[in-house]
Design a protein around this motif. Sequence first.
Motif, mmCIF file in Angstrom:
data_model
loop_
_atom_site.group_PDB
_atom_site.id
_atom_site.type_symbol
_atom_site.label_atom_id
_atom_site.label_comp_id
_atom_site.label_asym_id
_atom_site.label_seq_id
_atom_site.Cartn_x
_atom_site.Cartn_y
_atom_site.Cartn_z
ATOM 1 N N LEU C 19 21.364 -9.337 29.731
ATOM 2 C CA LEU C 19 19.815 -8.806 30.306
ATOM 3 C C LEU C 19 20.750 -7.213 30.930
ATOM 4 C CD1 LEU C 19 18.925 -10.952 33.214
ATOM 5 C CD2 LEU C 19 17.561 -10.464 30.501
ATOM 6 N N LEU C 24 14.307 -4.376 34.205
ATOM 7 C CA LEU C 24 13.989 -4.951 34.240
ATOM 8 C C LEU C 24 12.280 -4.044 35.298
ATOM 9 C CD1 LEU C 24 16.876 -7.106 35.659
ATOM 10 C CD2 LEU C 24 15.245 -7.675 33.702
ATOM 11 N N VAL C 26 9.824 -4.999 38.802
ATOM 12 C CA VAL C 26 8.629 -6.262 39.647
ATOM 13 C C VAL C 26 7.414 -6.076 39.603
ATOM 14 C CG1 VAL C 26 8.286 -6.793 41.795
ATOM 15 C CG2 VAL C 26 10.590 -6.570 41.905
ATOM 16 N N VAL C 36 9.715 -11.015 37.829
ATOM 17 C CA VAL C 36 11.009 -10.437 37.326
ATOM 18 C C VAL C 36 10.016 -10.157 35.961
ATOM 19 C CG1 VAL C 36 12.892 -9.007 36.841
ATOM 20 C CG2 VAL C 36 12.004 -9.755 39.146
ATOM 21 N N ALA C 37 9.774 -9.114 35.231
ATOM 22 C CA ALA C 37 9.979 -9.465 33.821
ATOM 23 C C ALA C 37 10.347 -8.113 33.268
ATOM 24 C CB ALA C 37 8.189 -8.771 33.181
ATOM 25 N N LEU C 38 11.501 -8.481 31.659
ATOM 26 C CA LEU C 38 11.647 -7.199 31.166
ATOM 27 C C LEU C 38 11.674 -6.595 30.613
ATOM 28 C CD1 LEU C 38 15.065 -8.302 29.765
ATOM 29 C CD2 LEU C 38 13.152 -7.789 27.934
ATOM 30 N N ILE C 41 8.689 -2.071 26.426
ATOM 31 C CA ILE C 41 8.063 -1.060 26.313
ATOM 32 C C ILE C 41 8.227 0.129 26.955
ATOM 33 C CG2 ILE C 41 6.829 -2.998 24.687
ATOM 34 C CD1 ILE C 41 4.652 -2.797 26.972
ATOM 35 N N THR C 51 1.628 -9.813 30.068
ATOM 36 C CA THR C 51 3.847 -11.177 30.313
ATOM 37 C C THR C 51 3.567 -12.161 29.365
ATOM 38 O OG1 THR C 51 2.762 -11.394 32.351
ATOM 39 C CG2 THR C 51 4.092 -9.541 32.568
ATOM 40 N N THR C 68 15.632 -13.843 28.901
ATOM 41 C CA THR C 68 14.025 -13.625 29.792
ATOM 42 C C THR C 68 13.536 -14.821 29.131
ATOM 43 O OG1 THR C 68 12.408 -12.197 30.321
ATOM 44 C CG2 THR C 68 13.562 -12.402 28.517
ATOM 45 N N ASP C 69 12.861 -15.308 30.944
ATOM 46 C CA ASP C 69 10.702 -15.949 30.455
ATOM 47 C C ASP C 69 10.451 -15.262 30.897
ATOM 48 O OD1 ASP C 69 10.948 -15.355 33.594
ATOM 49 O OD2 ASP C 69 11.925 -17.630 34.256
ATOM 50 N N LEU C 70 10.351 -14.124 31.292
ATOM 51 C CA LEU C 70 9.315 -13.269 31.467
ATOM 52 C C LEU C 70 9.196 -11.862 30.611
ATOM 53 C CD1 LEU C 70 6.200 -13.387 32.744
ATOM 54 C CD2 LEU C 70 6.852 -12.534 34.435
#
Lengths: 86, 86, 86, 86, 86
Positions: C19, C24, C26, C36-38, C41, C51, C68-70
């Motif tokens: 990561l 990242l 919020v 929290v998302a990566l 773009i 997401t 990442t999971d999101l």
Amino acid sequence: MMIHRVVRDLVTSKRNFWLAAKSLRVVEDCNGNLEVALDPIGTKPGDYVVTIGISAARIAAGNPKITTDLTIGGIIDYWDEDRWHG
Amino acid sequence: MMIHRVVRDLVTSKRNFWLAAKSLRVVEDCNGNLEVALDPIGTKPGDYVVTIGISAARIAAGNPKITTDLTIGGIIDYWDEDRWHG
Amino acid sequence: MMIHRVVRDLVTSKRNFWLAAKSLRVVEDCNGNLEVALDPIGTKPGDYVVTIGISAARIAAGNPKITTDLTIGGIIDYWDEDRWHG
Amino acid sequence: MMIHRVVRDLVTSKRNFWLAAKSLRVVEDCNGNLEVALDPIGTKPGDYVVTIGISAARIAAGNPKITTDLTIGGIIDYWDEDRWHG
Amino acid sequence: MMIHRVVRDLVTSKRNFWLAAKSLRVVEDCNGNLEVALDPIGTKPGDYVVTIGISAARIAAGNPKITTDLTIGGIIDYWDEDRWHG
């Protein structure tokens, strides 16, 4: 990924082989719900952390054979505790 | 990973091939919600355990062909029942 | 996939290797729950985004080794804020 | 794994290729929430069953190409309906 | 699998490569919660559909590289709207 606060270590006497030598932490979300996360980076109680779930948790553990579904991915530098009701 | 308390065994007469010879336990979380977990380590009712979900559950079962989405990963040595409302 | 609104960047001093160089964000859902998302773009606070979770999150990150999971998958052109109580 | 009660069949006229010839059942949990599960073992309305989610659902379907995220894994011999508020 | 009702199309100007040419639908569950699903079969607003999650969503999209975590798997012939409070 979720935001959790580290509560304390988790001690288990009898444990799955792939988790055997790993550090496990009890973590809580902003509502006080508890989960258990693998800690590959070294955290201490009170730290706010980003936790990684799903299959990414195994990769984040450094070895996809490690049987975790939640792994601590980073320590957050600053977190506004006003959102925290735990 | 989640923290669950073992409630009892689950007996099923007709079962998926890959679960056929496995021990299944009914477990509950701190709010009394029930789930079913595969038990590869040997637990008894009342034990507080760490349960592993997602694809890691299959690996924790000892064979990724075993069709479980929740596997008991360890017995917790001591758990504060004050958090437990089940 | 979920609909989220970007809140702000997340700064972490100590972070998982895969990561490490990623942005990242919020994000919050319509009830104000934070995750929290990566962001591969490029989004800015206030953007409404789609997401992507589960194992697809890693693929959407451009490299399935990224833990990442999101992951943010797109910016929504128009979103009716009436549904939004965050 | 979850505990569900079979409600009835689900009829769909237009369906994904890999689900095309499979039996789908509407199932409900103890709170009356409905989901749809693939049934590879043959159940009837009123049966209490163990359902398997996540990637294990595809394996439990007998072929990981079958696009299910919930598969019935076994029929429970006896289930205490007192816990059931559906 | 879940039961959802199609609400409308989702238009995104900037989108992940693998989602670029795909139809996305806003769908809602019986409580009015919104999610976004990929639609490989062609649905219209008001249709009741079965949606497939987890890794099966990518397979149901026709190509596991497609970065979806929710894919429409079938149109339900008849659905009792009494259960629907959305």
